[in-house]
Design a protein around this motif. Structure first.
Motif, PDB file in Angstrom:
ATOM      1  N   ASP A 167      35.710 -14.563 -51.784  1.00 26.55           N
ATOM      2  CA  ASP A 167      35.446 -13.309 -51.085  1.00 26.55           C
ATOM      3  C   ASP A 167      36.482 -13.140 -49.971  1.00 26.55           C
ATOM      4  O   ASP A 167      36.777 -14.091 -49.240  1.00 26.55           O
ATOM      5  N   PRO A 168      37.073 -11.948 -49.825  1.00 28.76           N
ATOM      6  CA  PRO A 168      38.129 -11.763 -48.816  1.00 28.76           C
ATOM      7  C   PRO A 168      37.695 -12.004 -47.377  1.00 28.76           C
ATOM      8  O   PRO A 168      38.554 -12.190 -46.500  1.00 28.76           O
ATOM      9  N   LEU A 169      36.388 -12.050 -47.121  1.00 28.93           N
ATOM     10  CA  LEU A 169      35.951 -12.318 -45.752  1.00 28.93           C
ATOM     11  C   LEU A 169      36.105 -13.794 -45.365  1.00 28.93           C
ATOM     12  O   LEU A 169      35.963 -14.166 -44.207  1.00 28.93           O
ATOM     13  N   GLY A 186      16.934 -25.265 -39.459  1.00 29.41           N
ATOM     14  CA  GLY A 186      17.417 -25.007 -38.106  1.00 29.41           C
ATOM     15  C   GLY A 186      18.915 -24.788 -38.013  1.00 29.41           C
ATOM     16  O   GLY A 186      19.482 -24.830 -36.916  1.00 29.41           O
ATOM     17  N   ILE A 187      19.553 -24.544 -39.159  1.00 31.36           N
ATOM     18  CA  ILE A 187      20.997 -24.286 -39.189  1.00 31.36           C
ATOM     19  C   ILE A 187      21.195 -22.796 -39.439  1.00 31.36           C
ATOM     20  O   ILE A 187      20.892 -22.307 -40.533  1.00 31.36           O
ATOM     21  N   PRO A 188      21.671 -22.030 -38.463  1.00 30.36           N
ATOM     22  CA  PRO A 188      21.827 -20.584 -38.660  1.00 30.36           C
ATOM     23  C   PRO A 188      22.754 -20.286 -39.835  1.00 30.36           C
ATOM     24  O   PRO A 188      23.864 -20.827 -39.923  1.00 30.36           O
ATOM     25  N   ALA A 189      22.281 -19.449 -40.743  1.00 31.74           N
ATOM     26  CA  ALA A 189      23.059 -19.136 -41.948  1.00 31.74           C
ATOM     27  C   ALA A 189      22.739 -17.727 -42.412  1.00 31.74           C
ATOM     28  O   ALA A 189      21.631 -17.223 -42.203  1.00 31.74           O
ATOM     29  N   ARG A 190      23.720 -17.105 -43.067  1.00 32.59           N
ATOM     30  CA  ARG A 190      23.531 -15.771 -43.624  1.00 32.59           C
ATOM     31  C   ARG A 190      24.119 -15.724 -45.025  1.00 32.59           C
ATOM     32  O   ARG A 190      25.173 -16.304 -45.294  1.00 32.59           O
ATOM     33  N   ALA A 191      23.422 -15.028 -45.913  1.00 29.24           N
ATOM     34  CA  ALA A 191      23.898 -14.797 -47.278  1.00 29.24           C
ATOM     35  C   ALA A 191      24.668 -13.482 -47.287  1.00 29.24           C
ATOM     36  O   ALA A 191      24.098 -12.425 -46.991  1.00 29.24           O
ATOM     37  N   VAL A 192      25.954 -13.551 -47.626  1.00 26.06           N
ATOM     38  CA  VAL A 192      26.847 -12.407 -47.440  1.00 26.06           C
ATOM     39  C   VAL A 192      27.755 -12.255 -48.657  1.00 26.06           C
ATOM     40  O   VAL A 192      28.149 -13.245 -49.282  1.00 26.06           O
TER      41      VAL A 192
END
Length: 309
Positions: A79-81, A30-36
């Motif tokens: 990562d520069p982001l 339930g923890i919003p996450a994205r692999a980027v």
């Protein structure tokens, strides 16, 4: 939202697997996450691995995002982001920045000697009690990352935890007994199809005061001898173009050895200060094989100057 990402130069199978599998776990919780990632996968993310369909996600930054770094802890190579002041967790197995992140994040900094960062992510799945829900793709990715980073369990940093994690993950990822050989052969085919691109995709530039060669490339293949027979001249020329102090650590899974290719004398001398090596025409063999992070650890522990006789 938590953004799970890694380093800036390239994305190897360990980083790739960790980003995807950890984001999956957090979302299940339930923890919003994205692999980027802004970096491209290197040859360790093989054609078959890409065909499994687990992919990195698009990302549009917001000021509320928090960042989780996997398989990297040197903030100069993030990562520069990444916004450094919003890093909330670091999961890594490379030495050198343990104290920095312990002071910054406390227990949220998990940096320890272990074969693969993928094993650390597996341990989070088991600790959360969600392993029965892991997708086939994430299980296969983590298992393959463990194979790669432990050198098929022959690497000196391999731990019982890595072996146990693979035993749990491989059947969940539908991996067969011949997958290790298939995987490393496939990686070698990709590397040899464009040797210069493969060198560039797994190359690190060391700090000026490092005891290691300034330009340090690494590749893991099934048969290092065959690759050197076919591509040694090209490798020498390309590496020389990157600087006058360089090293390629060519790891041979089949033979359980590292072929250290370092034509410059200064590079050979640096390595011989750390290890007992016998150089022949710019090549020294290490048995058993060693990873770049293991050589980095040796360099960090070594005296800065040779003792006087």
């Amino acid at each position: 939202m938590k953004v799970i990402t890694s380093g800036s130069a390239y994305l190897d199978i360990d980083a790739y697997a960790c980003c995807i599998a950890y984001a999956e776990l957090l979302n299940l919780q339930g923890i919003p996450a994205r692999a980027v990632s802004s970096a491209n996968p290197n040859a360790s993310v093989s054609k078959t691995v890409l065909g499994w369909g687990a992919v990195l996600q698009d990302y549009h930054p917001t000021s509320n995002d928090e960042f989780v770094l996997v398989d990297v802890s040197d903030y100069q190579h993030f990562d520069p982001l990444v916004a450094l002041d919003r890093v909330v967790e670091v999961i890594d197995h490379h030495p050198g920045f343990e104290q920095h992140w312990a002071q910054m994040l406390g227990a949220a900094a998990d940096i320890r000697p272990i074969g693969a960062a993928a094993t650390q992510i597996f341990q989070r799945w088991t600790a959360a009690g969600w392993l029965s829900r892991i997708s086939e793709q994430s299980a296969a990715l983590l298992a393959t990352a463990i194979l790669d980073n432990t050198l098929n369990f022959t690497g000196q940093m391999t731990t019982a935890a890595d072996i146990d994690a693979y035993a749990e993950l491989a059947p969940r990822g539908q991996l067969t007994a011949d997958w290790p050989e298939q995987y490393f052969l496939e990686c070698q085919t990709a590397i040899e199809s464009d040797i210069c691109a493969a060198l560039a995709a797994d190359l690190k530039r060391m700090k000026p005061d490092s005891l290691l060669p300034q330009v340090f490339a690494q590749m893991t293949v099934w048969d290092a001898n065959g690759l050197l027979e076919r591509h040694r001249s090209t490798i020498n020329d390309w590496m020389a173009g990157q600087g006058d102090d360089w090293l390629l650590n060519l790891i041979s899974i089949r033979d359980r050895k590292s072929c250290l290719l370092a034509k410059p004398l200064v590079s050979q001398q640096k390595l011989s200060h750390l290890l007992s090596l016998d150089w022949h025409a710019g090549v020294a063999v290490l048995e058993p094989s060693m990873l770049r992070k293991e050589l980095l650890k040796l360099s960090l522990q070594a005296p800065r100057h040779k003792p006087e006789a």
